[in-house]
Design an enzyme around this catalytic site. Structure first.
Site, PDB file in Angstrom:
ATOM      1  N   GLU A  16       0.841  -1.248   0.091  1.00 21.91           N
ATOM      2  CA  GLU A  16       0.025   0.020  -0.022  1.00 21.91           C
ATOM      3  C   GLU A  16       0.946   1.185   0.011  1.00 21.91           C
ATOM      4  O   GLU A  16       0.992   2.191   1.047  1.00 21.91           O
ATOM      5  CB  GLU A  16      -1.084  -0.009   1.168  1.00 21.91           C
ATOM      6  CG  GLU A  16      -1.847  -1.207   1.492  1.00 21.91           C
ATOM      7  CD  GLU A  16      -2.992  -1.205   0.261  1.00 21.91           C
ATOM      8  OE1 GLU A  16      -3.134  -0.411  -0.330  1.00 21.91           O
ATOM      9  OE2 GLU A  16      -3.636  -2.098   0.382  1.00 21.91           O
ATOM     10  N   ASP A  38     -18.247  10.207   9.834  1.00 27.12           N
ATOM     11  CA  ASP A  38     -18.075   9.077  10.968  1.00 27.12           C
ATOM     12  C   ASP A  38     -19.409   8.515  11.431  1.00 27.12           C
ATOM     13  O   ASP A  38     -19.638   7.320  11.339  1.00 27.12           O
ATOM     14  CB  ASP A  38     -17.369   9.516  11.991  1.00 27.12           C
ATOM     15  CG  ASP A  38     -15.666   9.325  11.726  1.00 27.12           C
ATOM     16  OD1 ASP A  38     -15.528   9.090  10.706  1.00 27.12           O
ATOM     17  OD2 ASP A  38     -15.101  10.217  12.565  1.00 27.12           O
ATOM     18  N   ASP A  68     -20.305   5.526  18.158  1.00 26.82           N
ATOM     19  CA  ASP A  68     -18.806   5.560  18.397  1.00 26.82           C
ATOM     20  C   ASP A  68     -18.344   4.688  19.606  1.00 26.82           C
ATOM     21  O   ASP A  68     -18.923   5.045  20.613  1.00 26.82           O
ATOM     22  CB  ASP A  68     -18.251   6.927  18.402  1.00 26.82           C
ATOM     23  CG  ASP A  68     -16.537   6.932  18.415  1.00 26.82           C
ATOM     24  OD1 ASP A  68     -16.110   5.594  18.686  1.00 26.82           O
ATOM     25  OD2 ASP A  68     -15.999   7.821  18.578  1.00 26.82           O
ATOM     26  N   HIS A 128     -17.156  14.509  11.085  1.00 28.03           N
ATOM     27  CA  HIS A 128     -18.004  14.031  12.026  1.00 28.03           C
ATOM     28  C   HIS A 128     -19.155  13.334  11.687  1.00 28.03           C
ATOM     29  O   HIS A 128     -19.633  12.300  11.967  1.00 28.03           O
ATOM     30  CB  HIS A 128     -18.276  15.351  12.988  1.00 28.03           C
ATOM     31  CG  HIS A 128     -17.245  15.948  13.339  1.00 28.03           C
ATOM     32  ND1 HIS A 128     -16.170  15.533  14.269  1.00 28.03           N
ATOM     33  CD2 HIS A 128     -16.995  17.128  12.967  1.00 28.03           C
ATOM     34  CE1 HIS A 128     -15.279  16.484  14.438  1.00 28.03           C
ATOM     35  NE2 HIS A 128     -15.585  17.423  13.790  1.00 28.03           N
ATOM     36  N   ASP A 162     -21.856  10.246  16.372  1.00 24.40           N
ATOM     37  CA  ASP A 162     -20.650  10.414  16.433  1.00 24.40           C
ATOM     38  C   ASP A 162     -20.566  11.352  17.713  1.00 24.40           C
ATOM     39  O   ASP A 162     -21.094  12.552  17.425  1.00 24.40           O
ATOM     40  CB  ASP A 162     -19.726  11.113  15.448  1.00 24.40           C
ATOM     41  CG  ASP A 162     -18.296  11.218  15.650  1.00 24.40           C
ATOM     42  OD1 ASP A 162     -17.516  10.409  16.069  1.00 24.40           O
ATOM     43  OD2 ASP A 162     -17.688  12.558  15.459  1.00 24.40           O
TER      44      ASP A 162
END
Length: 422
Positions: free
Chosen positions: A138, A397, A317, A394, A263
């Protein structure tokens, strides 16, 4: 030795035959293997390294990932696969703490390191010989050629000849440092491009080819990047499948697969709650609501979320178990989303592969803003690198959390057929 009874044509894809001959005669020092998903470039490298060690008894090998905690699920099992495919498993000793593979006959080692712990690389101690083989897996996740040169200065020294392998899927943006670097002619570097189309179908399985054709029909540009390894973009935008869509109350009322993500945030970062519908048949996401606010206490946030999500399940989260427990006490059906060492990268790539991410920017303006402005990281030269900044994300996520179980089921379905080691 059993390796002599195995035909390489049975385990090496045809598009690597000429490359294998070049490596065998040491035609170059630097080998850049680029290609799309399923091209088996990592498998090819894992077959070459054991053979190079056996034929060069003074050499050891070092395998590098940008982040060390990805080794156990990527390059280490990949090397195990390559050694086994060559029929050499009994000739090597395998260790996982730290990750290390040793050729029993000579004591030559294959060592694994994450660049996030550079001190270990600088302090490598070998029983004899030198590091003659290096693999950067990678490559695009590394910060640039300055970092690669610095690592080479620590690794490639004290020996007569070297082989360095770099494997990567070409990033979308031509401005990415990897795409820019490979444009420079280097007589000691061979850049090899491969795709899944050069791999025997039975190695990858019919499901793999079906998925490729499905993406080709649904999103030709994503197919060209993901499966053909083409550079398809000129900027640094992470998401190129986002569209604004005005969603009526009637349309939202017909959504039958609802997902909610959260989140946490408070003082500096906002709390971000996202509501969406996922159309699995067409692989389209519809984002139709949000909460995006700073300095919300958990009780206040729970009241706002309950008004939008009701008794629907919410995935949040998992790094905030105390907040999750408190919100459960306020009556929310909330739990932590399961995470893995590559969950951010896998989640973002999965979102990138969807046909469309439709967002009603009137109902979810902050979510829309995040998605259309989210760009790859840049190195000190201002070039894009294949890393995702942990800022301005945010709502992104939150969406990842909301669909994390859908992603997991999708991956289980996709890989349950037992594809060829990639």
């Amino acid at each position: 030795m059993r390796m002599q009874t195995i035909r390489l044509s049975d385990i090496v894809a045809p598009h690597f035959y000429a490359l294998h001959r070049d490596i065998k005669r040491h035609g170059h020092t630097y080998y850049w293997l680029e290609g799309g998903r399923g091209s088996t470039k990592s498998s090819e490298i894992s077959l070459e390294i054991p053979q190079l060690l056996i034929k060069n008894p003074d050499c050891h090998a070092v395998v590098l990932r940008k982040v060390g905690n990805t080794i156990k699920t990527s390059v280490y099992p990949q090397m195990q696969w390559g050694i086994d495919a060559l029929g050499l498993t009994s000739k090597f000793r395998f260790k996982t703490s730290p990750h290390e593979i040793t050729y029993r006959k000579t004591g030559q080692k294959i060592l694994f390191f994450g660049v996030d712990d550079p001190q270990k690389i600088k302090s490598i101690k070998l029983p004899f010989g030198y590091v003659g083989v290096v693999w950067f897996e990678e490559l695009d996740q590394f910060s640039g050629m300055e970092e690669i040169r610095s690592l080479n200065q620590s690794l490639l020294r004290g020996g007569p000849k070297y082989w360095e392998f770099c494997s990567f899927n070409p990033p979308k943006s031509q401005n990415n440092w990897v795409n820019e670097e490979k444009l420079f002619e280097d007589p000691d570097r061979l850049v090899h491009h491969s795709t899944y189309l050069g791999v025997p179908r039975e190695w990858l399985g019919e499901r793999f080819f079906d998925d490729a054709e499905k993406l080709k029909e649904k999103n030709a540009r994503a197919y060209e990047h993901e499966y053909l390894g083409k550079v398809t973009g000129t900027g640094g935008a992470v998401f190129e499948n986002v569209s604004d869509m005005r969603m009526s109350d009637e349309l939202i009322g017909n959504f039958d697969r609802l997902y909610f993500g959260l989140d946490f945030g408070f003082a500096v970062d906002p709390l971000a709650f996202v509501a969406c519908h996922y159309d699995a048949k067409h692989e389209d996401i519809y984002i139709f609501d949000e909460i995006y606010q700073q300095k919300l206490l958990n009780k206040q946030a729970a009241e706002k979320i309950a008004a939008k999500a009701g008794r629907h399940r919410i995935l949040a989260d998992s790094a905030e178990p105390k907040s999750i427990a408190e919100m459960q006490s306020y009556g929310l059906r909330i739990s932590g989303a399961k995470k893995g060492p590559d969950s951010v990268e896998h989640g973002i790539k999965w979102l990138q592969d969807r046909g469309h991410i439709y967002i009603d920017k009137r109902r979810a303006p902050n979510t829309y803003r995040e998605f259309i402005t989210y760009e790859y990281e840049k190195n000190r030269q201002g070039q894009f690198v294949s890393a995702y900044p942990d800022k301005g994300n945010h709502a992104i996520d939150s969406l990842r959390y909301s669909l994390s179980e859908v992603m997991r089921l999708h991956n289980i379905s996709r890989f349950s057929k037992g594809a060829f080691g990639l």
